[in-house]
Enzyme design. Structure first.
Site, PDB file in Angstrom:
ATOM      1  CG  PHE A   1      -1.975   0.957   0.999  1.00 17.80           C
ATOM      2  CD1 PHE A   1      -2.894   1.034  -0.170  1.00 17.80           C
ATOM      3  CD2 PHE A   1      -2.389   1.830   2.094  1.00 17.80           C
ATOM      4  CE1 PHE A   1      -3.902   1.743  -0.194  1.00 17.80           C
ATOM      5  CE2 PHE A   1      -3.539   2.412   1.992  1.00 17.80           C
ATOM      6  CZ  PHE A   1      -4.351   2.676   0.884  1.00 17.80           C
ATOM      7  N   GLY A   2       1.962   1.280  -0.991  1.00 15.13           N
ATOM      8  CA  GLY A   2       2.741   2.424  -1.189  1.00 15.13           C
ATOM      9  C   GLY A   2       2.120   3.339  -2.013  1.00 15.13           C
ATOM     10  NE  ARG A  17       5.087   1.846   3.392  1.00 15.75           N
ATOM     11  CZ  ARG A  17       4.469   3.190   3.445  1.00 15.75           C
ATOM     12  NH1 ARG A  17       4.395   3.883   4.486  1.00 15.75           N
ATOM     13  NH2 ARG A  17       3.957   3.533   2.200  1.00 15.75           N
ATOM     14  CD  GLU A  68       9.795  -7.410 -17.938  1.00 15.01           C
ATOM     15  OE1 GLU A  68       8.660  -7.681 -17.575  1.00 15.01           O
ATOM     16  OE2 GLU A  68      10.680  -6.722 -17.891  1.00 15.01           O
ATOM     17  NE  ARG A 123      11.214  -4.322 -10.982  1.00 13.94           N
ATOM     18  CZ  ARG A 123      10.987  -2.837 -11.446  1.00 13.94           C
ATOM     19  NH1 ARG A 123       9.540  -2.747 -12.025  1.00 13.94           N
ATOM     20  NH2 ARG A 123      11.679  -1.872 -11.380  1.00 13.94           N
ATOM     21  CG  HIS A 139       8.854  -3.512 -17.608  1.00 10.74           C
ATOM     22  ND1 HIS A 139       9.494  -4.241 -16.901  1.00 10.74           N
ATOM     23  CD2 HIS A 139       8.626  -2.458 -16.578  1.00 10.74           C
ATOM     24  CE1 HIS A 139       9.884  -3.913 -15.835  1.00 10.74           C
ATOM     25  NE2 HIS A 139       9.204  -2.931 -15.671  1.00 10.74           N
TER      26      HIS A 139
END
Length: 254
Positions: free
Chosen positions: A83-84, A107, A200, A171, A219
């Site tokens: 949840f950044g 965090r 990739e 990622r 990407h």
């Protein structure tokens, strides 16, 4: 060399230990610099899947009208793994559609962010299995490291509902790609929106890429004019700080 600035969030491709051994400070461009672009792409995947865009294109080519039935996002659960910055921006875009927002993070989240976004649930990594089972969309927003590699494994994919979707704009290594592809080909989950892959470039002949319920990008989710400007400002700011004898911001070598 007095300073090394990465123009990316992730640094799994970078020999950080070597730079530490040389005493060279290293900074990345944290997620806040590309968060809007990543959130836009994730929201695009959600909407494309909800409206069955690939199937609709086939109907356009087949001169068929009004035969596609999508679904509303109101009341659908969006689970955010991490949840950044990018997950918070996605939540800000998903809430006006009436989606239920559930998130986990390792965090504590700043109170002002919680007051603004008001997620319906905020937990810890211990809640990941339950999140996989409950969600309609599972969206990944993590760094790739030893702890997070293949965090979405065969077991957790098996917990997802057969009409749930996986969104990955973070990622490729966060997901057990073989298990995901097997589940998609066997119709065990509803579909996926993928900007990243374990290897990739992804093999363009992969059968999964031809599925109507899979959307893929090479990407490019973070590749917008805004991200480029933000990262350039970050680099210039840090170069100026080093020239002035100040410590660079966003160091990852400490």
């Amino acid at each position: 060399v007095k300073f090394w600035q990465l123009q990316s969030v992730g640094f799994e491709h970078f020999d950080l230990d070597y730079m530490k051994s040389k005493g060279i400070p290293v900074s990345n461009c944290p997620g806040m610099f590309s968060s809007v672009a990543l959130a836009q792409t994730a929201m695009m995947f959600i909407l494309l899947l909800a409206h069955k865009f690939n199937e609709a294109q086939e109907h356009i080519r087949g001169s068929m009208v009004g035969m596609i039935k999508g679904y509303d996002l109101v009341g659908r659960t969006l689970a955010l793994v991490g949840f950044g910055a990018s997950a918070q921006e996605l939540a800000r875009r998903a809430k006006p559609f009436g989606m239920i927002i559930k998130a986990i993070d390792v965090r504590p989240i700043e109170q002002e962010v919680l007051d603004e976004i008001q997620p319906d649930f905020l937990g810890t990594p211990d809640d990941l299995d339950q999140l996989c089972a409950d969600c309609d969309y599972l969206s990944l927003h993590l760094h790739l490291n030893k702890e997070t590699e293949k965090i979405i494994n065969a077991h957790r994919i098996s917990l997802m509902k057969p009409d749930a979707y996986l969104i990955n704009i973070a990622r490729g290594g966060l997901v057990d790609q073989d298990a995901l592809f097997e589940a998609l080909l066997a119709n065990k989950i509803g579909g996926a929106g993928l900007d990243v892959f374990a290897k990739e470039p992804v093999d363009p002949t992969e059968p999964v890429l031809a599925l109507p319920n899979v959307f893929a990008l090479p990407h490019t989710a973070g590749g917008t004019d805004g991200t480029a400007r933000n990262r350039a400002v970050c680099a210039v700011t840090n170069c100026d700080r080093v020239a002035e004898g100040l410590d660079p911001l966003y160091r990852i070598d400490l």
